[in-house]
Motif scaffolding. Structure first.
Motif, PDB file in Angstrom:
ATOM      1  N   ILE A 110       3.247  -1.562   3.167  1.00  0.00           N
ATOM      2  CA  ILE A 110       3.998  -0.801   2.164  1.00  0.00           C
ATOM      3  C   ILE A 110       3.382  -1.010   0.782  1.00  0.00           C
ATOM      4  O   ILE A 110       3.261  -0.070  -0.017  1.00  0.00           O
ATOM      5  CB  ILE A 110       5.482  -1.217   2.171  1.00  0.00           C
ATOM      6  CG1 ILE A 110       6.144  -0.775   3.482  1.00  0.00           C
ATOM      7  CG2 ILE A 110       6.229  -0.615   0.983  1.00  0.00           C
ATOM      8  CD1 ILE A 110       7.544  -1.317   3.684  1.00  0.00           C
ATOM      9  N   THR A 111       2.966  -2.236   0.505  1.00  0.00           N
ATOM     10  CA  THR A 111       2.298  -2.522  -0.774  1.00  0.00           C
ATOM     11  C   THR A 111       1.004  -1.731  -0.899  1.00  0.00           C
ATOM     12  O   THR A 111       0.680  -1.199  -1.970  1.00  0.00           O
ATOM     13  CB  THR A 111       1.994  -4.022  -0.883  1.00  0.00           C
ATOM     14  OG1 THR A 111       3.186  -4.772  -0.660  1.00  0.00           O
ATOM     15  CG2 THR A 111       1.448  -4.369  -2.259  1.00  0.00           C
ATOM     16  N   PHE A 112       0.257  -1.636   0.193  1.00  0.00           N
ATOM     17  CA  PHE A 112      -0.974  -0.835   0.186  1.00  0.00           C
ATOM     18  C   PHE A 112      -0.663   0.632  -0.089  1.00  0.00           C
ATOM     19  O   PHE A 112      -1.386   1.305  -0.846  1.00  0.00           O
ATOM     20  CB  PHE A 112      -1.696  -0.979   1.531  1.00  0.00           C
ATOM     21  CG  PHE A 112      -2.849  -0.040   1.700  1.00  0.00           C
ATOM     22  CD1 PHE A 112      -4.038  -0.240   1.014  1.00  0.00           C
ATOM     23  CD2 PHE A 112      -2.753   1.054   2.541  1.00  0.00           C
ATOM     24  CE1 PHE A 112      -5.108   0.628   1.149  1.00  0.00           C
ATOM     25  CE2 PHE A 112      -3.813   1.933   2.686  1.00  0.00           C
ATOM     26  CZ  PHE A 112      -5.001   1.716   1.992  1.00  0.00           C
ATOM     27  N   LEU A 113       0.414   1.145   0.509  1.00  0.00           N
ATOM     28  CA  LEU A 113       0.807   2.540   0.294  1.00  0.00           C
ATOM     29  C   LEU A 113       1.150   2.783  -1.181  1.00  0.00           C
ATOM     30  O   LEU A 113       0.711   3.769  -1.779  1.00  0.00           O
ATOM     31  CB  LEU A 113       2.008   2.881   1.179  1.00  0.00           C
ATOM     32  CG  LEU A 113       2.569   4.304   1.044  1.00  0.00           C
ATOM     33  CD1 LEU A 113       1.508   5.337   1.431  1.00  0.00           C
ATOM     34  CD2 LEU A 113       3.813   4.467   1.912  1.00  0.00           C
ATOM     35  N   VAL A 114       1.926   1.866  -1.768  1.00  0.00           N
ATOM     36  CA  VAL A 114       2.290   1.989  -3.187  1.00  0.00           C
ATOM     37  C   VAL A 114       1.040   1.943  -4.062  1.00  0.00           C
ATOM     38  O   VAL A 114       0.892   2.729  -5.012  1.00  0.00           O
ATOM     39  CB  VAL A 114       3.284   0.876  -3.585  1.00  0.00           C
ATOM     40  CG1 VAL A 114       3.514   0.874  -5.097  1.00  0.00           C
ATOM     41  CG2 VAL A 114       4.606   1.049  -2.849  1.00  0.00           C
ATOM     42  N   SER A 115       0.142   1.020  -3.733  1.00  0.00           N
ATOM     43  CA  SER A 115      -1.102   0.894  -4.493  1.00  0.00           C
ATOM     44  C   SER A 115      -1.927   2.171  -4.416  1.00  0.00           C
ATOM     45  O   SER A 115      -2.502   2.619  -5.418  1.00  0.00           O
ATOM     46  CB  SER A 115      -1.908  -0.290  -3.954  1.00  0.00           C
ATOM     47  OG  SER A 115      -3.186  -0.340  -4.521  1.00  0.00           O
ATOM     48  N   SER A 116      -1.985   2.777  -3.238  1.00  0.00           N
ATOM     49  CA  SER A 116      -2.749   4.024  -3.061  1.00  0.00           C
ATOM     50  C   SER A 116      -2.131   5.168  -3.851  1.00  0.00           C
ATOM     51  O   SER A 116      -2.842   5.985  -4.438  1.00  0.00           O
ATOM     52  CB  SER A 116      -2.805   4.388  -1.575  1.00  0.00           C
ATOM     53  OG  SER A 116      -3.440   3.378  -0.824  1.00  0.00           O
ATOM     54  N   VAL A 117      -0.794   5.228  -3.872  1.00  0.00           N
ATOM     55  CA  VAL A 117      -0.107   6.266  -4.640  1.00  0.00           C
ATOM     56  C   VAL A 117      -0.395   6.100  -6.130  1.00  0.00           C
ATOM     57  O   VAL A 117      -0.666   7.072  -6.847  1.00  0.00           O
ATOM     58  CB  VAL A 117       1.414   6.225  -4.368  1.00  0.00           C
ATOM     59  CG1 VAL A 117       2.155   7.146  -5.342  1.00  0.00           C
ATOM     60  CG2 VAL A 117       1.709   6.647  -2.933  1.00  0.00           C
ATOM     61  N   ARG A 144      -3.164   7.834 -11.072  1.00  0.00           N
ATOM     62  CA  ARG A 144      -4.096   7.500 -12.141  1.00  0.00           C
ATOM     63  C   ARG A 144      -5.285   8.462 -12.135  1.00  0.00           C
ATOM     64  O   ARG A 144      -5.750   8.917 -13.189  1.00  0.00           O
ATOM     65  CB  ARG A 144      -4.589   6.062 -11.974  1.00  0.00           C
ATOM     66  CG  ARG A 144      -5.454   5.561 -13.119  1.00  0.00           C
ATOM     67  CD  ARG A 144      -5.986   4.184 -12.811  1.00  0.00           C
ATOM     68  NE  ARG A 144      -4.896   3.243 -12.526  1.00  0.00           N
ATOM     69  CZ  ARG A 144      -5.089   2.031 -12.042  1.00  0.00           C
ATOM     70  NH1 ARG A 144      -6.326   1.616 -11.758  1.00  0.00           N
ATOM     71  NH2 ARG A 144      -4.074   1.232 -11.818  1.00  0.00           N
ATOM     72  N   THR A 145      -5.763   8.808 -10.946  1.00  0.00           N
ATOM     73  CA  THR A 145      -6.885   9.746 -10.826  1.00  0.00           C
ATOM     74  C   THR A 145      -6.472  11.137 -11.303  1.00  0.00           C
ATOM     75  O   THR A 145      -7.249  11.845 -11.965  1.00  0.00           O
ATOM     76  CB  THR A 145      -7.373   9.805  -9.378  1.00  0.00           C
ATOM     77  OG1 THR A 145      -7.732   8.490  -8.945  1.00  0.00           O
ATOM     78  CG2 THR A 145      -8.573  10.733  -9.235  1.00  0.00           C
TER      79      THR A 145
END
Length: 264
Positions: A249-256, A261-262
């Motif tokens: 879930i942390t990885f998903l939040v980080s990807s979002v 940002r992009t």
């Protein structure tokens, strides 16, 4: 304080997280995810051999994981495709380990605990082994950090700087074997690779430097262990998989966040 099993479990999870974080960064940078998985799968064979010869499980898993890693390094230089080689060795080691366990007579073994971890059953002795192994990995990585980073970025640059990339690969292999040995009690053989890769992958969009990525990965791993254990306690779910779910879930939040940002 250590009489409380939840305190012991949390400390064990944090210890594994900080051992796996810097190592996981190198696994991500070098694209060695399957290599970590193969080494972890070999650990179950180490467990079987340790029980058969009545020796420490930590020693057995370190030896077998190290032998697996060295075998992969050796055969990869003989023209074998790396992905095929890792696939064959990973599943073969796991299968031989499970078969070897079935031949152990007079020994009661909870196979699920070794496959998926049994962090709630961590004892004070296990805690000492986990933190001792984590400290050993941290010292090894800190000692070789600059050389490992140079060898990871560019092998030609490493040779020009007087660094032997093969020696650095061996140091990384040793650290990986130790991490697998200390993590098997916490998240089990099948989830060790997840704890190596997911926190580091989640930290990548949030960091500006390699050192920052390793630190953030450690914090994400520790947070995943703490929150995952609490969630397992509240919802009565398996502890090891719950920890990995929180990391995912942390990885998903980080990807979002990276996507937003992009877009900006």
């Amino acid at each position: 304080m250590l009489d409380d099993f939840m305190v012991r479990a949390t400390l064990a999870g944090i210890g594994v997280a900080f051992a796996a974080a810097p190592l996981g960064c190198f696994v991500v940078w070098r694209r060695m995810a399957y290599f970590g998985d193969a080494t972890a799968h070999a650990a179950i064979l180490g467990v079987a051999l340790s029980l058969a010869f009545s020796m420490s499980i930590f020693v057995g898993t370190v030896v077998v994981a190290l032998l697996m890693a060295l075998t992969v390094n050796f055969l990869s230089r003989r023209g074998y495709a790396m992905d095929t080689l890792l696939g064959v060795l990973a599943h073969s080691a796991l299968a031989f380990g499970l078969v070897a366990v079935s031949f152990l007579s007079g020994i009661r073994i909870d196979l699920m605990a070794y496959l998926f971890g049994d962090i709630l059953a961590v004892s004070r002795g296990d805690l000492a082994v986990i933190w001792g192994g984590a400290l050993l990995v941290a010292i090894l990585i800190c000692w070789r950090w600059s050389a490992l980073l140079t060898a990871t970025l560019n092998e030609d640059l490493a040779y020009a700087s007087g660094i032997n990339p093969k020696r650095e690969q061996l140091a990384l292999t040793i650290a990986l074997a130790i991490t697998v040995a200390v993590a098997i009690k916490v998240v089990g053989v099948l989830l060790i690779a997840a704890m190596l890769i997911i926190p580091s992958a989640a930290a990548r969009p949030l960091s500006q430097t390699p050192e920052g990525m390793a630190l953030i990965a450690g914090l994400i791993g520790a947070l995943s262990a703490s929150v995952g254990l609490r969630a397992a306690y509240v919802f009565d779910t398996p502890a090891g998989p719950s920890i990995v779910c929180v990391a995912a879930i942390t990885f998903l939040v980080s990807s979002v966040l990276r996507g937003l940002r992009t877009a900006r």
